[in-house]
Design a protein around this motif. Sequence first.
Motif, PDB file in Angstrom:
ATOM      1  N   ALA A   1       0.812  -1.111   0.057  1.00 27.66           N
ATOM      2  CA  ALA A   1      -0.228  -0.029   0.165  1.00 27.66           C
ATOM      3  C   ALA A   1       0.518   0.954   0.462  1.00 27.66           C
ATOM      4  CB  ALA A   1      -1.071  -0.639   1.148  1.00 27.66           C
ATOM      5  N   ALA A   2       0.111   2.608   0.009  1.00 30.50           N
ATOM      6  CA  ALA A   2       1.027   3.796  -0.547  1.00 30.50           C
ATOM      7  C   ALA A   2       0.683   3.994   0.840  1.00 30.50           C
ATOM      8  CB  ALA A   2       0.321   4.492  -1.397  1.00 30.50           C
ATOM      9  N   PRO A   3       1.864   5.220   1.100  1.00 35.14           N
ATOM     10  CA  PRO A   3       2.383   5.191   2.398  1.00 35.14           C
ATOM     11  C   PRO A   3       1.827   6.647   2.788  1.00 35.14           C
ATOM     12  CG  PRO A   3       4.530   5.984   1.498  1.00 35.14           C
ATOM     13  CD  PRO A   3       3.839   4.999   0.799  1.00 35.14           C
ATOM     14  N   THR A   4       0.377   6.129   4.057  1.00 35.08           N
ATOM     15  CA  THR A   4       0.502   7.531   4.784  1.00 35.08           C
ATOM     16  C   THR A   4       1.088   8.525   5.605  1.00 35.08           C
ATOM     17  OG1 THR A   4      -0.662   6.538   6.765  1.00 35.08           O
ATOM     18  CG2 THR A   4      -1.656   5.760   4.735  1.00 35.08           C
ATOM     19  N   LEU A   5       0.161   9.375   5.197  1.00 38.09           N
ATOM     20  CA  LEU A   5       0.876  10.540   6.083  1.00 38.09           C
ATOM     21  C   LEU A   5       1.115  10.258   7.838  1.00 38.09           C
ATOM     22  CD1 LEU A   5      -0.719  14.258   6.576  1.00 38.09           C
ATOM     23  CD2 LEU A   5      -0.541  12.880   8.809  1.00 38.09           C
ATOM     24  N   GLU A   6       0.351   8.968   8.177  1.00 36.20           N
ATOM     25  CA  GLU A   6       0.912   8.298   9.909  1.00 36.20           C
ATOM     26  C   GLU A   6       1.517   8.106   9.268  1.00 36.20           C
ATOM     27  OE1 GLU A   6      -2.736   6.970  10.867  1.00 36.20           O
ATOM     28  OE2 GLU A   6      -1.655   7.331  13.218  1.00 36.20           O
ATOM     29  N   GLU A   7       2.418   6.668   8.741  1.00 40.38           N
ATOM     30  CA  GLU A   7       3.514   6.117   8.574  1.00 40.38           C
ATOM     31  C   GLU A   7       4.549   7.674   8.500  1.00 40.38           C
ATOM     32  OE1 GLU A   7       0.855   3.024   6.231  1.00 40.38           O
ATOM     33  OE2 GLU A   7       2.926   3.488   5.578  1.00 40.38           O
ATOM     34  N   VAL A   8       4.823   8.304   7.837  1.00 38.21           N
ATOM     35  CA  VAL A   8       5.305   9.633   7.812  1.00 38.21           C
ATOM     36  C   VAL A   8       5.476  10.213   9.300  1.00 38.21           C
ATOM     37  CG1 VAL A   8       6.381  11.345   6.685  1.00 38.21           C
ATOM     38  CG2 VAL A   8       5.145   9.760   4.851  1.00 38.21           C
ATOM     39  N   ALA A   9       4.904  10.473   9.634  1.00 38.42           N
ATOM     40  CA  ALA A   9       4.702  11.023  10.899  1.00 38.42           C
ATOM     41  C   ALA A   9       5.305  10.274  12.230  1.00 38.42           C
ATOM     42  CB  ALA A   9       3.659  11.053  11.970  1.00 38.42           C
ATOM     43  N   ALA A  10       5.181   8.476  12.192  1.00 33.41           N
ATOM     44  CA  ALA A  10       5.235   7.657  12.810  1.00 33.41           C
ATOM     45  C   ALA A  10       7.462   7.866  12.458  1.00 33.41           C
ATOM     46  CB  ALA A  10       4.873   6.267  12.634  1.00 33.41           C
TER      47      ALA A  10
END
Lengths: 341, 341
Positions: free
Chosen positions: B8-17
């Motif tokens: 899946a494409a990375p989400t903003l949440e994953e970037v934040a983490a």
Amino acid sequence: MGKQRPGAAPTLEEVAALAGVGRGTVSRVINNVAGVKDSTRRAVQRAIAELGYVPNLAARSLAGRRADAVALVMTEPDWRKFGEPFFSETIRSVGDALTDTKMQLLLTQVRTDAERRRFVEYARGGRVDGVLLMSLHAEDPLPDMLADAGLPTVMLGRRSGDESISYVDADNTGGARSAVDHLLSSGRSAVATITGPLDMYVAQCRLRGYREALDRAGVEVKPSWVVEGDFTEQSGRAAMAEIIARDPEVDAVFAASDGMAAGALNALRAAGRQVPRDVAVVGFDDFLLAQHTDPRLTTVRQPIEEIGRTMVRLLLEEMEESPVAWRHVVLRTELVLRDSG
Amino acid sequence: MGKQRPGAAPTLEEVAALAGVGRGTVSRVINNVAGVKDSTRRAVQRAIAELGYVPNLAARSLAGRRADAVALVMTEPDWRKFGEPFFSETIRSVGDALTDTKMQLLLTQVRTDAERRRFVEYARGGRVDGVLLMSLHAEDPLPDMLADAGLPTVMLGRRSGDESISYVDADNTGGARSAVDHLLSSGRSAVATITGPLDMYVAQCRLRGYREALDRAGVEVKPSWVVEGDFTEQSGRAAMAEIIARDPEVDAVFAASDGMAAGALNALRAAGRQVPRDVAVVGFDDFLLAQHTDPRLTTVRQPIEEIGRTMVRLLLEEMEESPVAWRHVVLRTELVLRDSG
DNA sequence: GTGAAAGCGCTAACAC
DNA sequence: GTGTTAGCGCTTTCAC
């Protein structure tokens, strides 16, 4: 009772409340999913009409993970090109091929780096489910950027002999060969050619077809017979003048585009040469040539309608799979002889 | 640690983490909002790069209630029209005017009822923030459908004298008047005109300007001087032949389009008349006319670049307000005399 | 300056 | 057949 929010567009939830059903049912109705009682469906439709409800496509897109839209990208900076029948007809046929789907066709121009960046963000951001590319130059990074992003992509024509990304192309080599075969079989032997820009694969193919036909017939190609144009009428005229000057014995010409063929005809007439008695001309495509009334003109015709239809078919197929597999289709061309007597 | 979701494409949440910050901060960084410590911003950017993160535009659209896209609709079924400089240049200038914004320009063709329905759903569904309309016929319901939906809309040209929806138009009446004034002041008096299709407001205006100029000069318009064409070169040729046949004394012609002007010139030459010595020709626009090398040709030029720029400006203004207020702009035309000696 | 939390309006899976 | 519910991934308050 759904909360009324004056000024704001009605939501699916408000429709559900007004119709006295759940949200799921409304969703089924607007998406034409089977398995809804007819009376319920009608009640929902009445509520939709009453509220003037229109689905929010951003929400649908987010939940459904699809955009129901495809982009057709024009990388050509010169819009006049799209007035040419080859492009305008392709666009038309792509639109036609999509009428039976719910896909919205979006044409986008990508002329500058800024526009390319913005479009790639747009496409990668999920606003389209697939991309069609027209009029590509060999060094354009756009196809690879889209492919790397895993987006379904189909190109019109290929950039080189070992193209990986999906494409639909005409059989340029075969078409050119059949054109030159035709000239040879009608008694000509000193056959010159006006090529397209040789940094374009399509031009290379048409030149190769020309050479192959002459090779097979045992005719040696004189260097003076090959002149490069840029697909325009003007370049065809200049190239023809050049050919006449270099070798007055040339008795036939294969032009790699219709524009250059038209230019060649004009240059021949200006030089006082009988066309096609003294010099036979064959052009690829017959848009501009169609204006020439000479019934003995011959053209190599590309199956434009089929090109657009095929591009759409490949794209829709790619959209079904993950990861995307590339597809390559080469369509036959047709030699059209106007000579009927 | 953000949960990894392979495929899946990375989400903003994953970037934040990954960056060790909250989602709000990442949002601020990708939207270039001020008030983020420089070191934090860099950490977030590193995470974005590492993950190859691209914002999901559907989610942004849903949360932000905007699409960051505008549509330019072509209702013209004949794509060749878009090869004409008036249209292609307008499209180009619209694209240019949008380069400094984050708006993606989407060109859409609306030829059939099905396409119109689909596009209205698309636009009302919130996939575009505004709509530009080109090449409209008077009876097209599309502008009203969009206006009723409350969508910012700007048309190129108007459908009638009391248009409500926003438009940018050229001063067709004034341009025609100045063209005919020019003919009269250079000693002509029997001035004929080749009009466009009179069910189009633009053609009516150019005819009115013609009549006004002659009225003011006290010249009575003979019925045989007015012939209707359809803006094409071919119709101009036919109309000119008609005019010559009806009244051989005509010594000047105002053609309501450049194509018809070019056709008129060709017809005159075919008839053995000296152009412009015997008959002076003035055309609206000078695209096709540009191919005619006669330095004494005169044309009425429309400020194309400004038309596109103005359309975009009005649309962006409308997008700021709710409800939308309509704006009407009429741009001056310019009489261009090539004659320099 | 930054994190936490409340939606945005829909689809789709699951219960009944 | 139909209602309920859990997200989809982001922006935008509102605390701190």
